[in-house]
Design an enzyme around this catalytic site. Structure first.
Site, short mmCIF file in Angstrom:
data_model
loop_
_atom_site.label_atom_id
_atom_site.label_comp_id
_atom_site.label_asym_id
_atom_site.label_seq_id
_atom_site.Cartn_x
_atom_site.Cartn_y
_atom_site.Cartn_z
N ARG A 10 0.84 -1.19 0.00
CA ARG A 10 0.00 0.00 0.00
C ARG A 10 0.88 1.24 0.00
O ARG A 10 2.00 1.23 0.50
CB ARG A 10 -0.92 0.01 1.23
CG ARG A 10 -1.86 -1.18 1.29
CD ARG A 10 -2.84 -1.15 0.13
NE ARG A 10 -3.58 -2.40 0.00
CZ ARG A 10 -3.48 -3.24 -1.01
NH1 ARG A 10 -2.66 -3.01 -2.00
NH2 ARG A 10 -4.21 -4.32 -1.07
N CYS A 11 0.34 2.32 -0.52
CA CYS A 11 1.02 3.60 -0.63
C CYS A 11 1.57 4.00 0.75
O CYS A 11 0.86 3.85 1.75
CB CYS A 11 0.02 4.62 -1.14
SG CYS A 11 0.75 6.14 -1.71
N PRO A 12 2.81 4.43 0.84
CA PRO A 12 3.73 4.84 -0.21
C PRO A 12 4.76 3.78 -0.60
O PRO A 12 5.67 4.06 -1.39
CB PRO A 12 4.43 6.04 0.42
CG PRO A 12 4.59 5.63 1.85
CD PRO A 12 3.29 4.89 2.17
N GLU A 13 4.65 2.56 -0.08
CA GLU A 13 5.67 1.54 -0.34
C GLU A 13 5.91 1.26 -1.83
O GLU A 13 7.08 1.16 -2.24
CB GLU A 13 5.33 0.25 0.40
CG GLU A 13 5.47 0.36 1.90
CD GLU A 13 5.00 -0.89 2.60
OE1 GLU A 13 5.87 -1.60 3.15
OE2 GLU A 13 3.78 -1.14 2.60
N ASP A 37 -2.99 -1.02 -5.16
CA ASP A 37 -3.39 0.10 -4.32
C ASP A 37 -3.91 1.26 -5.17
O ASP A 37 -3.22 1.69 -6.11
CB ASP A 37 -2.20 0.56 -3.48
CG ASP A 37 -2.51 1.76 -2.63
OD1 ASP A 37 -3.33 1.64 -1.71
OD2 ASP A 37 -1.95 2.84 -2.91
#
Length: 77
Positions: A10-13, A37
């Protein structure tokens, strides 16, 4: 061609992982990217385009986005 499956993240990964991959990439190198995501599906293609890379949408469903990135030339100045 390499494939980066970022669907579990999921953001920001996902953006961080793409940036890390770009650090070692060379101009013309291609990468297939899979995203799930919603924020990443919107932000990553926009970021890559702004950075001068070629982005081609390969497949889009309500749950997943698959695209192909081709690394562009770095800015000269």
């Amino acid at each position: 061609m390499e494939h980066l499956d970022l669907t579990p993240y999921r953001c920001p990964e996902p953006l961080i992982m793409v940036k890390l991959w770009l650090r070692q990439a060379t101009p013309g190198q291609a990468l297939a990217i899979s995203l799930a995501d919603p924020g990443s599906r919107r932000d990553i293609p926009a970021y890559l385009t702004r950075q001068g890379h070629a982005v081609v949408l390969c497949r889009q469903t309500p749950a997943r986005l698959q695209l192909q990135l081709t690394v562009g030339e770095p800015p000269c100045c």
